[in-house]
Design a protein around this motif. Structure first.
Motif, PDB file in Angstrom:
ATOM      1  N   GLU A  43       3.718 -27.881  91.228  1.00 46.75           N
ATOM      2  CA  GLU A  43       5.025 -28.217  91.791  1.00 46.75           C
ATOM      3  C   GLU A  43       5.210 -29.726  91.840  1.00 46.75           C
ATOM      4  OE1 GLU A  43       8.797 -27.583  93.735  1.00 46.75           O
ATOM      5  OE2 GLU A  43       7.521 -26.393  92.423  1.00 46.75           O
ATOM      6  N   GLN A  44       4.158 -30.458  92.210  1.00 44.21           N
ATOM      7  CA  GLN A  44       4.250 -31.924  92.279  1.00 44.21           C
ATOM      8  C   GLN A  44       4.505 -32.525  90.911  1.00 44.21           C
ATOM      9  OE1 GLN A  44       0.620 -33.098  94.276  1.00 44.21           O
ATOM     10  NE2 GLN A  44       1.642 -33.161  96.260  1.00 44.21           N
ATOM     11  N   ASP A  89      18.177 -28.817  85.350  1.00 39.50           N
ATOM     12  CA  ASP A  89      16.809 -28.703  84.852  1.00 39.50           C
ATOM     13  C   ASP A  89      16.771 -27.917  83.551  1.00 39.50           C
ATOM     14  OD1 ASP A  89      15.842 -30.089  86.999  1.00 39.50           O
ATOM     15  OD2 ASP A  89      14.548 -28.502  87.747  1.00 39.50           O
ATOM     16  N   GLY A  91      13.774 -30.670  89.138  1.00 39.06           N
ATOM     17  CA  GLY A  91      13.861 -30.184  90.507  1.00 39.06           C
ATOM     18  C   GLY A  91      14.586 -31.097  91.466  1.00 39.06           C
ATOM     19  N   LYS A  92      15.339 -32.069  90.951  1.00 37.87           N
ATOM     20  CA  LYS A  92      15.987 -33.053  91.815  1.00 37.87           C
ATOM     21  C   LYS A  92      17.287 -32.551  92.432  1.00 37.87           C
ATOM     22  CE  LYS A  92      13.177 -36.499  90.671  1.00 37.87           C
ATOM     23  NZ  LYS A  92      12.337 -37.260  91.498  1.00 37.87           N
ATOM     24  N   TYR A 108       5.931 -31.042  88.361  1.00 33.74           N
ATOM     25  CA  TYR A 108       7.286 -30.664  87.959  1.00 33.74           C
ATOM     26  C   TYR A 108       8.292 -31.659  88.536  1.00 33.74           C
ATOM     27  CZ  TYR A 108      11.328 -27.637  87.106  1.00 33.74           C
ATOM     28  OH  TYR A 108      12.531 -27.126  86.671  1.00 33.74           O
ATOM     29  N   LEU A 109       8.115 -32.008  89.799  1.00 31.44           N
ATOM     30  CA  LEU A 109       9.010 -32.963  90.454  1.00 31.44           C
ATOM     31  C   LEU A 109       8.801 -34.373  89.921  1.00 31.44           C
ATOM     32  CD1 LEU A 109       8.724 -31.640  94.113  1.00 31.44           C
ATOM     33  CD2 LEU A 109      10.651 -31.341  92.555  1.00 31.44           C
ATOM     34  N   ARG A 110       7.549 -34.754  89.693  1.00 28.98           N
ATOM     35  CA  ARG A 110       7.256 -36.116  89.245  1.00 28.98           C
ATOM     36  C   ARG A 110       7.848 -36.393  87.863  1.00 28.98           C
ATOM     37  NH1 ARG A 110       3.750 -38.987  86.267  1.00 28.98           N
ATOM     38  NH2 ARG A 110       2.583 -37.163  85.569  1.00 28.98           N
ATOM     39  N   HIS A 157       9.784 -22.993  90.768  1.00 25.54           N
ATOM     40  CA  HIS A 157      10.480 -23.973  91.594  1.00 25.54           C
ATOM     41  C   HIS A 157      11.827 -23.439  92.077  1.00 25.54           C
ATOM     42  CE1 HIS A 157      11.834 -27.858  93.106  1.00 25.54           C
ATOM     43  NE2 HIS A 157      12.991 -27.595  92.528  1.00 25.54           N
ATOM     44  N   TRP A 158      12.547 -22.740  91.202  1.00 23.02           N
ATOM     45  CA  TRP A 158      13.878 -22.252  91.546  1.00 23.02           C
ATOM     46  C   TRP A 158      13.854 -20.822  92.074  1.00 23.02           C
ATOM     47  CZ3 TRP A 158      17.168 -25.859  92.393  1.00 23.02           C
ATOM     48  CH2 TRP A 158      17.063 -27.071  91.697  1.00 23.02           C
ATOM     49  N   ARG A 192      12.193 -39.911  82.007  1.00 28.46           N
ATOM     50  CA  ARG A 192      11.490 -39.982  83.270  1.00 28.46           C
ATOM     51  C   ARG A 192      10.085 -40.474  83.069  1.00 28.46           C
ATOM     52  NH1 ARG A 192      15.142 -39.187  81.415  1.00 28.46           N
ATOM     53  NH2 ARG A 192      14.068 -37.655  80.182  1.00 28.46           N
TER      54      ARG A 192
END
Length: 198
Positions: A13-14, A29, A22-23, A16-18, A58-59, A2
């Motif tokens: 959180e941003q 994950d 978290g998809k 982690y997603l970037r 996140h989860w 990635r």
């Protein structure tokens, strides 16, 4: 691989997603916590407390405050789920021993609890003990739910041998190949082109 590399720092959180997490699903994950960058480098995010905090947040899982991190059992679970993903992306069925191990990972004591919300009542199951055993059970359960609620053929692994990132293919015809077209996809096309030219 990635975007963003493998550096270790406190993840919002941003972030982690970037970084590609978290998809889709909790178990994906967790398995991808051993991240390879496609260039021969790797990072084990399970050893990074900041990543673990971001993962649990996140989860919506509560980190046990007084229990030491059970590294050995977490690694065993990750290996089990990685092997399951390898079989499902082949596609092959899980072995009986893998199904037994998955069931054993989910086997924890829970108690039903009724909650009243604005829109009505909700029945939820809470652990008798909120510890790492419960977290591992939830991770294993997320794979079981994927197997029972989603087509197993959509579970894929990046074919780049230096990456092997697990992802869920949401394309209409299940045509996605690479975890990321701009990184692994492009890099492997360049490799093939160079090999052809030689």
């Amino acid at each position: 691989m990635r975007q963003g590399g493998l550096s270790h720092y406190a993840m919002t959180e941003q972030e982690y997603l970037r970084k590609g997490f978290g998809k889709f699903n909790l178990w994906i994950d967790f398995v991808n916590s051993l991240e390879r960058d496609g260039l021969g480098h790797s990072a084990d995010h399970l050893q990074d407390p900041e990543w673990r905090t971001g993962f649990l947040r996140h989860w919506k899982l509560s980190a046990p405050s007084s229990q030491a991190l059970p590294r050995a059992s977490l690694l065993r679970l990750r290996d089990l789920l990685r092997a399951a993903a390898e079989h499902l992306s082949s596609p092959r069925q899980l072995s009986r021993s893998e199904v037994r191990a998955l069931n054993a990972a989910m086997s924890v004591w829970v108690r039903p609890q009724l909650f009243q919300h604005q829109n009505g009542f909700v029945l939820e199951y809470a652990p008798r003990q909120n510890d790492w055993r419960w977290i591992q059970a939830k991770i294993a359960e997320s794979l079981a739910r994927t197997l029972t609620e989603s087509p197993a053929g959509r579970i894929k692994i990046c074919p780049d041998p230096l990456c092997r990132w697990i992802f869920y293919d949401k394309t209409k015809g299940k045509t996605r190949i690479w975890c990321n077209e701009k990184t692994c996809g492009n890099r492997n096309r360049v490799r093939r082109s160079r090999a052809t030219n030689k």
